[in-house]
Motif scaffolding. Structure first.
Motif, PDB file in Angstrom:
ATOM      1  N   ASP A 107       7.494   6.758   3.860  1.00  0.00           N
ATOM      2  CA  ASP A 107       6.920   7.279   5.103  1.00  0.00           C
ATOM      3  C   ASP A 107       7.983   8.092   5.825  1.00  0.00           C
ATOM      4  O   ASP A 107       9.075   8.324   5.276  1.00  0.00           O
ATOM      5  N   GLN A 108       7.674   8.522   7.047  1.00  0.00           N
ATOM      6  CA  GLN A 108       8.588   9.373   7.798  1.00  0.00           C
ATOM      7  C   GLN A 108       9.946   8.698   7.999  1.00  0.00           C
ATOM      8  O   GLN A 108      10.999   9.330   7.864  1.00  0.00           O
ATOM      9  N   HIS A 161       9.128   2.469 -12.547  1.00  0.00           N
ATOM     10  CA  HIS A 161       7.699   2.786 -12.442  1.00  0.00           C
ATOM     11  C   HIS A 161       7.461   4.286 -12.593  1.00  0.00           C
ATOM     12  O   HIS A 161       8.205   5.094 -12.048  1.00  0.00           O
ATOM     13  N   ASP A 162       6.413   4.643 -13.322  1.00  0.00           N
ATOM     14  CA  ASP A 162       6.215   6.073 -13.593  1.00  0.00           C
ATOM     15  C   ASP A 162       4.781   6.574 -13.441  1.00  0.00           C
ATOM     16  O   ASP A 162       4.535   7.769 -13.651  1.00  0.00           O
ATOM     17  N   ILE A 163       3.851   5.729 -13.068  1.00  0.00           N
ATOM     18  CA  ILE A 163       2.460   6.186 -12.973  1.00  0.00           C
ATOM     19  C   ILE A 163       2.344   7.324 -11.961  1.00  0.00           C
ATOM     20  O   ILE A 163       1.772   8.370 -12.243  1.00  0.00           O
ATOM     21  N   ASP A 182      14.879  -3.884   3.724  1.00  0.00           N
ATOM     22  CA  ASP A 182      13.483  -4.020   4.116  1.00  0.00           C
ATOM     23  C   ASP A 182      13.350  -4.685   5.476  1.00  0.00           C
ATOM     24  O   ASP A 182      12.278  -4.667   6.075  1.00  0.00           O
ATOM     25  N   ILE A 189       9.085   0.749  -5.385  1.00  0.00           N
ATOM     26  CA  ILE A 189       9.577  -0.423  -4.652  1.00  0.00           C
ATOM     27  C   ILE A 189      10.680  -0.019  -3.680  1.00  0.00           C
ATOM     28  O   ILE A 189      11.367   0.974  -3.882  1.00  0.00           O
ATOM     29  N   THR A 190      10.836  -0.790  -2.636  1.00  0.00           N
ATOM     30  CA  THR A 190      11.703  -0.405  -1.523  1.00  0.00           C
ATOM     31  C   THR A 190      13.192  -0.288  -1.872  1.00  0.00           C
ATOM     32  O   THR A 190      13.870   0.563  -1.296  1.00  0.00           O
ATOM     33  N   PRO A 191      13.748  -1.098  -2.779  1.00  0.00           N
ATOM     34  CA  PRO A 191      15.177  -0.925  -3.089  1.00  0.00           C
ATOM     35  C   PRO A 191      15.492   0.481  -3.614  1.00  0.00           C
ATOM     36  O   PRO A 191      16.636   0.941  -3.510  1.00  0.00           O
ATOM     37  N   HIS A 237      -1.517  -0.969   4.531  1.00  0.00           N
ATOM     38  CA  HIS A 237      -1.651   0.286   5.247  1.00  0.00           C
ATOM     39  C   HIS A 237      -2.994   0.484   5.944  1.00  0.00           C
ATOM     40  O   HIS A 237      -3.299   1.558   6.385  1.00  0.00           O
ATOM     41  N   ARG A 254      -2.821   2.462 -16.638  1.00  0.00           N
ATOM     42  CA  ARG A 254      -3.341   3.763 -17.069  1.00  0.00           C
ATOM     43  C   ARG A 254      -4.436   3.573 -18.123  1.00  0.00           C
ATOM     44  O   ARG A 254      -5.498   4.182 -18.063  1.00  0.00           O
ATOM     45  N   SER A 311      14.437  -5.458  -0.911  1.00  0.00           N
ATOM     46  CA  SER A 311      15.775  -4.992  -0.591  1.00  0.00           C
ATOM     47  C   SER A 311      16.207  -5.593   0.738  1.00  0.00           C
ATOM     48  O   SER A 311      15.372  -5.861   1.600  1.00  0.00           O
ATOM     49  N   VAL A 314      11.389   6.390   6.142  1.00  0.00           N
ATOM     50  CA  VAL A 314      12.125   6.354   4.870  1.00  0.00           C
ATOM     51  C   VAL A 314      12.680   7.745   4.554  1.00  0.00           C
ATOM     52  O   VAL A 314      13.827   7.897   4.146  1.00  0.00           O
ATOM     53  N   LEU A 353      -7.122   7.567  -7.048  1.00  0.00           N
ATOM     54  CA  LEU A 353      -6.017   7.657  -8.010  1.00  0.00           C
ATOM     55  C   LEU A 353      -6.509   7.600  -9.448  1.00  0.00           C
ATOM     56  O   LEU A 353      -5.962   8.265 -10.329  1.00  0.00           O
ATOM     57  N   ASN A 360       4.180   4.912  -2.746  1.00  0.00           N
ATOM     58  CA  ASN A 360       3.238   4.243  -1.843  1.00  0.00           C
ATOM     59  C   ASN A 360       3.868   3.853  -0.506  1.00  0.00           C
ATOM     60  O   ASN A 360       3.241   3.952   0.534  1.00  0.00           O
ATOM     61  N   LEU A 361       5.143   3.403  -0.536  1.00  0.00           N
ATOM     62  CA  LEU A 361       5.761   2.896   0.691  1.00  0.00           C
ATOM     63  C   LEU A 361       6.645   3.936   1.381  1.00  0.00           C
ATOM     64  O   LEU A 361       7.287   3.637   2.380  1.00  0.00           O
ATOM     65  N   PHE A 397      -6.906   1.796  -6.638  1.00  0.00           N
ATOM     66  CA  PHE A 397      -6.896   2.987  -7.492  1.00  0.00           C
ATOM     67  C   PHE A 397      -8.319   3.538  -7.640  1.00  0.00           C
ATOM     68  O   PHE A 397      -8.509   4.664  -8.109  1.00  0.00           O
TER      69      PHE A 397
END
Lengths: 394, 215
Positions: B184-185, B103-105, A373, B151-153, A310, A202, A370, B187, B61, B181-182, A253
């Motif tokens: 999708d439909q 994460h918080d951005i 995944d 993140i995915t977990p 992506h 940021r 995970s 998930v 972003l 970001n990860l 970004f």
């Protein structure tokens, strides 16, 4: 008759090198970016494997043997926690401490450099990093001498021990399983390092708006250190396999005009220096790189592996096919939650789009953290499919 | 009297100096509560236009983050002078990064854009447990629950939270949106959310539709 480890190693390295140099190997090479997935697969926590390096090594060997890909992803992202603890390191969150034991390491967006410190940073980045950033990041280093020196020594010795153990393991995997580790060493683009480790993401993005000239100067000042980091972390001999690893976070970004002005110039100089050292480079192209593909097409031909997330793979192949090996894109969400049929359908489409002419490697769209995944049965099925369907007819 | 379009334009153009200058000039003119409401609306329109430019792939972003910072500074100056009533909020959102993820951005961008969009946002922070989400739903009765994860977990935590909301008998009372970001439909279906987005402005539009404000 089963091939020897030596034969397997030679075949796999040759297959990967051929693809990276934009030629057609005997078949499409395949790997998966297994990271904290690996401890989970063995029923271990990330915490355990970040303290007991032997357990990490054994867990990786199980994955090597069970899946037989063409390379194994570097386990560097499972950091040696004792090193962090010795230094009193505060930026990386360690599993089992402020995070669940099963979590991967995580990095909150923190800043340890003030905006008004740019002139000091630009004047001598190494001094600033060593004298200001490191003590702000590592509480043990703020203690008076000799406490800080003892902590630094403990951390450095432990890191040396870890590196020695892992290097020995990598060599063992080559000799016993014929399995090469996919990357060696590491570096980062100056703008990324400024964001990830000094100003915060940021903070840096706001700096681009408020003090653009200082950001550019800071990147130029940092560039020689990032070149040196690449040189030292790769070690000797400098050779075209394995490639050096280059994670990228900040690029996507940025709007394309800011990408061109702030990210690209020092990134480009860095990767040219890497190529001039005699190395190839794996670029972790996370996010959506469609707006920037034309820049990647300017990179030296046959020296880069672009690991995609992506992006539109058809367009990536069209724009980059003649200069960069492309890989990735099959979603972990499919691998982890959907049927074999759906996974194989996606894989077939991806191969049909990307494989012709060579310069393509099969991999996932993101790092496997995970266990969800990727279902092991989906990984086995798609590996078998790629080995059967992915041959190049001569 | 500062022209309202100038507020909107300063925010839209990410002209931080201009925006702060305009706000200070405006506040110095001893505005009425009605004037202040209109000025806030003008700033919100600026943020909405920022969202449009992001969807049009003109802004990225970095611009969402910077606009959030400009908007935050503007609102920091205006807020002490503004007697807000609950009637002016279009809905309530309980927002947080799901358990196990720090994460918080992205979450922070969404928070600011939801507030700029007229929502009252209860930001629970990061590493938010299922129980915390359930408690918040019971305490403040939001229309919408938003979960973020990089993140995915984290997707497993999101699913556990949806299951906990069901078990508490609250699933019918809220709409659930997830982002990251990860995401999708696939998930979103796995988690059991009502909707998802990888774009903060798009997520805000989904929320507005859910409270009946947008077509």
């Amino acid at each position: 008759m089963k091939e020897s480890a030596d034969e397997l190693l030679h075949q796999r390295v040759h297959r990967l090198k051929t693809a990276i140099s934009l030629n057609e190997p005997d078949r499409i090479p395949i790997f998966f970016q297994t990271l904290s997935w690996i401890p989970h697969y063995s029923g271990l926590t990330v915490q355990e494997t970040s303290f007991d390096y032997g357990s990490l090594i054994r867990a990786i060997e199980k994955v090597i043997q069970d899946f037989e890909w063409d390379g194994i992803w570097s386990p560097g992202g499972i950091w040696p926690a004792p090193v962090f603890i010795a230094l009193g390191q505060t930026q990386y969150l360690v599993p089992g401490e402020s995070l669940d034991a099963r979590s991967s390491f995580q990095f909150p967006d923190v800043s340890c450099m003030e905006p008004d410190e740019y002139p000091e940073f630009i004047a001598d980045p190494y001094a600033f990093i060593v004298e200001k950033i490191m003590p702000r990041r590592c509480t043990e280093l703020t203690k008076p001498f000799p406490r800080n020196a003892i902590s630094l020594a403990k951390g450095a010795l432990e890191f040396g021990r870890y590196l020695t153990l892992m290097d020995a393991a990598y060599e063992r995997w080559r000799q016993v399983y014929g399995m090469p580790v996919l990357t060696k060493g590491l570096t980062g683009a100056p703008l990324d390092i400024l964001a990830d480790f000094y100003r915060g993401i940021r903070g840096l993005l706001i700096d681009i708006k408020r003090r653009p000239e200082q950001v550019k100067e800071a990147c130029e000042a940092l560039l020689p250190l990032q070149i040196k980091f690449a040189k030292v972390s790769y070690g000797e001999p400098k050779t075209d396999f394995p490639p050096i690893m280059l994670p990228i976070h900040i690029a996507t970004f940025l709007r394309p005009s800011d990408f061109a002005e702030f990210f690209w110039p020092t990134f480009y100089k860095l990767v040219i220096a890497i190529v001039e050292m005699g190395l190839t480079c794996l670029l972790m192209l996370e996010g959506t790189w469609d707006p920037y593909l034309d820049y990647l097409a300017q990179l030296p031909k046959g020296k880069f592996l672009g690991l995609m997330q992506h992006v539109d793979m058809k367009r990536a192949k069209a724009v980059l096919g003649n200069n960069m090996c492309i890989a990735g894109n099959i979603p972990c969400s499919l691998l982890g939650h959907r049927t074999q049929e759906e996974v194989l359908a996606y894989a077939k489409k991806l191969i049909d789009t990307c494989a012709p002419g060579g310069g393509y490697i099969f991999a996932a769209d993101s790092t496997l953290l995970s266990l969800n995944d990727a279902k092991p049965e989906n990984l086995l099925a798609v590996t078998k499919f790629v080995k059967e369907y992915g041959g190049y007819r001569k | 009297m500062v022209a309202l379009e100038e507020f909107t334009k300063a925010i839209t153009d990410l002209d931080e100096e201009k925006a702060i200058h305009l706000v200070n000039e405006f506040l110095a003119s001893d505005p009425s509560q009605g004037d202040i409401t209109e000025a806030i609306k003008a700033c919100q329109e600026g943020m909405s236009e920022v969202g449009n430019r992001y969807e049009a792939k003109d802004y990225f972003l970095a611009e969402l983050i910077f606009s959030s910072e400009v908007f935050r500074r503007v609102m920091e100056l205006i807020r002490p002078r503004f007697k807000r009533t609950a009637a002016q909020r279009i809905g309530k959102v309980a927002l947080g990064t799901a358990k196990g993820d720090i994460h918080d951005i992205g979450k922070d961008i969404v928070r600011t854009m939801l507030e700029a969009g007229g929502f009252e946002v209860h930001d629970l922070g990061v590493d938010v447990s299922s129980q915390q989400f359930v408690n918040t739903i019971e305490e403040i009765t939001p229309q919408i629950v938003g979960m973020s994860g990089l993140i995915t977990p984290t997707f497993d935590s999101m699913k556990a939270t949806v299951d906990a909301i069901k078990a508490a008998g609250l699933r019918e009372d809220v709409k659930i949106i997830i982002g990251g970001n990860l995401v999708d439909q696939v998930v979103s279906e796995h988690v059991g959310a009502d909707g998802f987005s990888n774009s903060a402005p798009e997520g805000v539009k989904i929320c507005k539709r859910w409270v009946g404000v947008l077509e």
